[in-house]
Motif scaffolding. Structure first.
Motif: not given
Lengths: 355, 296, 549
Positions: C509-518
């Motif tokens: 639930r870190g905010f950096e994971w709110m978007t796609t990877s990569p």
């Protein structure tokens, strides 16, 4: 208590405690290191236990919100702070004691130089290179300065260390508790042979030391600086002995050991080289040439250098000359090149053109 | 002495946390036990620097002609004085020191006699005056530029058994000794630079003096009276205090100004940013809309 | 914020077709990019190369120390080698490692921003880094220098070795560091997504914020110091050289005024990494968020006044020594706060044991041991014996390698899917992690004992009694090197053929994971709005249990 101390010392690879300062230092050391080991093991272990105890039991498992209480925060800050300050207070007390030499301490002057220690006693006392004689159970103060870069005077058995600075004096003191020989190490990086800048403290029982000092003063006019108490002191390899001679006789004032040209040719990689002489001949630098040059320095002058070296005839015994040769032979760089010495750093005196 | 004694402990502990701001490198003066003279005597071949001290007045020597000469006569003439102590049978160092000075004078673009005076004092009570004259002749030729015997006198110590020479040597901290075996004097290679008033300003070690160092040493000793205006400018940046032998205050000032500039620049930036933050917070309408994971 | 992972719950993970890696093609598009993510990747490659170089030097040093006498190189080579090991590891790897790579890559993602505040400045900082690195390497090729990375005067101003390009390189690297720091400060202040107050920032962001302040404040000092050494060396003025009227100890003061805070430039981001990773793998909100955040600032502040403990045996007054000792211990208190909070975060979590957790376990042990030996050397009377010995070497390697490199590895593994959209092999990851933690202990614990025994640092030759411990240390180092080799292999493999990770493989639930990877080129298709604290692992509407300890 001392048995336990010795056990701890053994476990921690500490050398014997041979000065009055070493004992309180070691005790505090044991205290600090024990707490450190316990605390870090507990932390690592606790984390490890938690990994298994609180492992994820089902996907998307939700977890409680855990928040610290004021009491928790207080403990978290208070406990470490308590230990730290406790150690500080104890350590600082010992330290202030250590930095305050007793009034009755005997003074010895220490001069550090790449890569040797030179000792001289106040008054009419002797000088020595590499070896410092001190009495046991009497405070000795060292007044130290450096002739070139920063060095640091370190005696592990005494737990003392003090930087030796160029251009100013620093001091330290100790009171050795047991006769014996203790190593001095340089602990501040000072160049090529930093790791060989060793010396020795010879601690003698008080009366023996007084006797030694009297003899030294009596014999001073007849002997050149030697480090030893019984003739030339010779405790290491022949190379180390040669190095000692080179320092004591002042050879290194003119011959550098690191390849830099100085008043005389450098000794680095000298052995085995073919030198061009002032006379135009070339000569192979071998044992014979090196020994000849000590006895009759003006005989074969390397091109670009001046005949300024005094003879060492009568000042070097045969084994000493041999040791010097061995020392010169030991000075090697990796990439040995057989090129002649670089020009000397001065030019031969020639009159300036008149206007 | 800056070391603390036992009584200082409590006080030290009390104010310990306040200290960091005021900390700087303190020079350490060390005094031998029971003496208030810093390092009076090291019975050794050595040089104990006595920077900032004045050499004693009233020292007299003998010139080649056998007449008494006073060192004081060279002082207070507005020119720094470079002093060497040596002897002229010396097989190695002394000649090299003199040659080194002569070469440095040329290379530094200084004029002997105009920019500074030099003097060589023999430490050998049995000095051979012929040998001494030869040396003098040699170095004067080496210096060139029409320097005369008066610009670089060579003095003997034959009449007083080198007592005055020893006094001078003690004053500048030049420790030498006579080795009866080799009949030589053991000593270091060093030259001393005095201010026109006779204060010890610099020690030049070795036999090879970098021209820039030599020039700076002479200009400094001259207190700015020698040298070009560029030298003076450099000196203003690199002020040298002979007593404390430190450029430290000037280096520190340089660093302080740099650090303060950076600090205020950052403080300014942070103030602007934080003021914006606070202004923003006031403008924000409470309760931002609840979002559905807008990105995934 | 809803649960992004839920959207893909039963679908196989997909690799986003268009992302920052393939949005533009060609080397030129990389060299001229102003995308913070690409800059981060280029930093990653650069610092890994630097690490490789520094590591090779380290191994050579360890091999040389196998025997008391000369082993594989001469004294002058050894002296150059340890200098370059220090310079490369500290200035080219440690300082830019976490801020340059992960700070650049993640900061805007964590803030919900499209890029940093000054993207072009960001690229400039990379080029400055490259310029500085090139100069340092040039100095190395031109013969190298032998002063140690501390450049103590008057040794450094009198050494005949090639010092100048190295100093100039460090001077320029300093600018890179300052530019990055400034950029991050402004980014954090101005580009946070709506709804993100300072108290909702992830702890990694807090750590980067504190780090950036130190970088901007302290780095100019090393710049000026290096400049002064350069002036002395080239111009021949005696600023630090005692024979020409300077003061060598003054150099030590100025050098450590930067280099001590620089330790926190390295360590604080590491702590930030751990704070974030530990929350993800324990599926818990971080325990004591505010305490951790403020202790970062506390360390940044106090760190500025602790430099004098590097000069305990230099002859400064006992009063100064005492003052610096107490201040240094305060750093220990702030660190202790963080450690307690990390361990407490694990308490009652739902922990999934993955490779990063092995490193976290190692990290916790190392930072406590390394930190407390730091307190030990800050205890003045004890430091007299330990100063400039292998004890100090072991202490700072515990912090630099034990904490910082562990954190770098945590970050690399934790965010590898974020950066490349692929998974590394978990089994090999665990093997390598165990090897590294073990090898690390085997390398540096003997060095503590060597320090106790009295072996000074920077020793090419040593008395024979130190040999056993040196051999042990070298054996440990080869284990460590072997571990790194394994990592290199499986990561490169994962890069090419790794399993597709999906957008949020850790269900973080870190905010950096709110978007796609990569992530896509511009991070977010629409600006996210933040309504929750980071790492809230409670489902919306769920009954949340509150526990106070």
């Amino acid at each position: 208590m001392t048995a336990l101390d010795d056990l701890m010392r053994r476990l921690l690879f500490l050398p014997d405690a041979r000065s009055t300062f070493a004992v309180p230092v070691d005790r505090l050391h044991f205290f600090v290191i024990t707490v450190t080991m316990i605390a870090s093991t507990i932390t690592g272990l606790l984390a490890f236990i938690f990994f298994f105890k609180y492992r994820e039991r089902r996907p998307k498992q939700s977890t409680p919100v855990v928040v610290p209480s004021v009491k928790f925060e207080f403990v978290v800050i208070g406990v470490p702070l308590f230990f730290f300050l406790l150690w500080f207070v104890q350590g600082f007390q010992d330290y202030v004691w250590y930095t305050t030499p007793p009034k009755n301490a005997q003074d010895v002057y220490v001069m550090a130089k790449k890569w040797m220690w030179k000792f001289s006693y106040g008054g009419e006392g002797p000088n020595a290179i590499g070896t410092l004689h001190v009495p046991a159970n009497r405070p000795v103060r060292l007044l130290m300065t450096s002739r070139d870069v920063i060095h640091s005077f370190f005696v592990p058995d005494f737990r003392i260390k003090q930087d030796v600075l160029p251009g100013r004096y620093t001091e330290t003191w100790f009171e050795a508790t047991k006769p014996g020989r203790y190593q001095i190490l340089c602990s501040q990086y000072c160049g090529t042979w930093h790791s060989q800048m060793w010396g020795e403290i010879v601690v003698m029982p008080g009366p023996e030391y007084d006797q030694w000092m009297i003899e030294q003063k009596r014999g001073l006019s007849e002997r050149v600086d030697t480090g030893g108490d019984d003739g030339p002191s010779f405790h290491g390899s022949i190379v180390e002995y040669g190095k000692k001679i080179a320092m004591a006789q002042g050879c290194v004032k003119c011959h550098s050991l690191d390849g830099e040209p100085h008043i005389g040719p450098t000794w680095l990689d000298l052995y085995g080289k073919r030198e061009l002489l002032e006379s135009g001949e070339t000569v192979a630098v071998d044992e014979a040439y090196l020994t000849d040059s000590m006895i009759d320095p003006r005989g074969k002058i390397v091109k670009g250098f001046k005949p300024v070296m005094p003879t060492y005839k009568g000042r070097l015994a045969a084994p000493e000359a041999a040791a010097l040769v061995e020392f010169i032979k030991s000075l090697r760089t990796q990439n040995l090149e057989t090129v002649p010495s670089k020009e000397a750093i001065y030019e031969p005196a020639k009159p300036a053109p008149r206007k | 002495m800056s070391r603390w004694n036992g009584n200082g402990k409590l006080l030290a502990f009390a104010v310990v946390t306040l200290a960091a701001v005021g900390v700087r490198a303190e020079p350490q003066l060390v005094f031998p036990q029971g003496s208030d003279q810093p390092l009076a005597a090291l019975q050794d071949i050595d040089v104990i620097e006595h920077l900032g001290e004045r050499i004693p007045s009233g020292l007299t020597f003998t010139n080649v002609a056998g007449q008494p000469v006073a060192l004081d006569a060279l002082l207070n003439r507005g020119k720094p004085v470079v002093v060497t102590l040596g002897y002229h049978r010396c097989p190695m160092l002394c000649g090299l020191v003199l040659d080194g000075l002569a070469k440095a004078t040329q290379a530094a673009g200084l004029k002997l006699g105009k920019d500074f005076t030099a003097v060589d004092v023999s430490i050998d009570p049995a000095e051979d005056s012929k040998l001494l004259e030869q040396s003098q002749h040699r170095v004067l030729e080496l210096v060139g530029g029409g320097a005369t015997v008066a610009d670089w006198p060579f003095w003997l110590s034959t009449t007083d058994g080198a007592v005055a020479a020893r006094t001078l040597a003690d004053a500048v901290g030049f420790r030498y000794k006579f080795d009866p075996h080799s009949k030589q004097f053991a000593h270091d290679a060093v030259a001393f630079v005095l201010t026109p008033e006779g204060m010890i300003s610099r020690y030049l070690y070795g036999v090879d003096y970098p021209p820039r160092d030599f020039r700076m040493a002479v200009v400094e000793a001259g207190g700015g009276r020698v040298g070009t205006s560029l030298d003076k400018l450099i000196l203003a940046c690199y002020k040298y205090d002979p007593a404390a032998r430190r450029y430290a205050p000037f280096v520190m000032a340089f660093m302080r100004i740099g650090a303060l500039l950076v600090f205020f620049a950052l403080a300014g930036l942070m103030t602007v940013l934080w003021r914006k933050e606070i202004a923003m917070r006031k403008r924000v309408v409470p309760g931002p809309p609840r979002t559905t994971g807008s990105v995934a | 914020m809803s649960q992004p992972s839920q959207l893909h719950e039963n679908k196989p993970p997909v690799y986003p077709e268009v992302n920052y890696l393939n949005a533009d093609r060609g080397v030129w598009s990389w060299l001229t990019t102003i995308d913070h993510k690409r800059i981060g990747i280029m930093y990653l490659i650069s610092v890994m190369l630097a690490f490789l170089l520094g590591g090779i030097f380290a191994m050579a040093l360890r091999v040389e120390l196998l025997t008391p006498g000369p082993t594989i190189m001469g004294a002058n080579t050894y002296n150059r080698m340890f200098t370059l090991h220090g310079v490369v590891m500290i200035f080219l790897f440690m300082i830019p490692a976490i801020p340059g790579v992960f700070g650049n890559f993640l900061l805007p993602l964590m803030l919900g921003a499209k890029d940093v505040a000054f993207p072009k400045l960001n690229l400039l900082s990379l080029y400055l880094y490259w310029t500085g690195a090139t100069l340092v390497l040039a100095g190395m090729i031109m013969g190298g220098t032998d002063t140690g990375w501390t450049f103590y005067t008057p040794y450094s101003t009198t050494t005949p070795t090639t010092l100048f390009p190295v100093l100039l390189g460090i001077f320029i690297l300093g600018f890179s560091s300052i530019v990055t720091g400034l950029n991050f400060i402004v980014t954090i202040h101005t580009l946070r997504a709506p709804g993100m107050g300072f108290m909702r920032m992830q702890l990694f962001v807090w750590a980067i914020y504190a780090t950036s302040i130190i970088q901007v404040l302290a780095t100019p000092v090393i710049g000026l110091t290096v400049l002064l050494v350069g002036i002395e060396k080239v111009g021949g003025f005696g600023l630090f050289d005692a024979t020409r009227g300077g003061d060598p100890v003054l150099f030590e003061h100025m050098f450590w005024f930067y280099s001590h805070p620089a330790v926190y430039i390295m360590v604080l981001p590491a702590m930030g990494v751990v704070s974030d990773a530990i929350a993800t793998f324990a599926r818990k909100n971080i325990f004591g968020y505010k305490m951790i955040a403020y202790s970062s600032l506390g360390i940044a502040f106090v760190g500025f006044f602790a430099w004098g403990h590097h000069l305990f045996v230099s002859g400064q007054s006992a009063f100064n020594d005492g003052a610096f000792a107490v201040i240094s211990m305060l750093v220990g208190v702030f660190t202790a706060i963080k450690v307690f909070n990390w361990v407490a975060t694990l308490y009652r979590g739902a922990i999934s044991i993955k490779t990063p957790l092995i490193y976290i376990c190692g990290f916790l042990f190392f930072i406590v041991f390394g930190g407390m030996t730091g307190i030990a050397v800050a205890t003045v009377s004890l430091d007299v014996h330990w100063h400039d010995t292998y004890f100090v070497i072991a202490h700072f390697h515990f912090i630099m390698v034990g904490a910082v490199i562990m954190a770098f590895l945590i970050a690399l593994h934790y965010w590898f899917p974020k950066m490349f959209g692929r998974k590394y092999h978990e089994g090999w990851g665990m093997v390598a992690a165990s090897l590294i933690v073990l090898g690390f202990n085997a390398t540096f614990i003997p060095q503590f004992l060597l320090g106790n025994a009295g072996m000074p640092r920077r020793y090419y030759m040593y008395p024979e009694r130190f040999q056993a411990l040196n051999v042990a240390s070298t054996a440990g180092a080869s284990l460590l090197a072997f571990g790194f080799l394994i990592i290199l292999i499986y990561l490169i493999y994962a890069l090419v053929r790794g399993e597709v990770a999906g957008d949020n493989p850790w269900d973080s639930r870190g905010f950096e994971w709110m978007t796609t990877s990569p992530p896509p080129k511009h991070n977010f298709d629409q600006t996210p709005i933040i309504t929750q604290d980071p790492h809230s692992y409670q489902e919306p509407g769920e009954e949340v249990e509150h526990v106070v300890i």
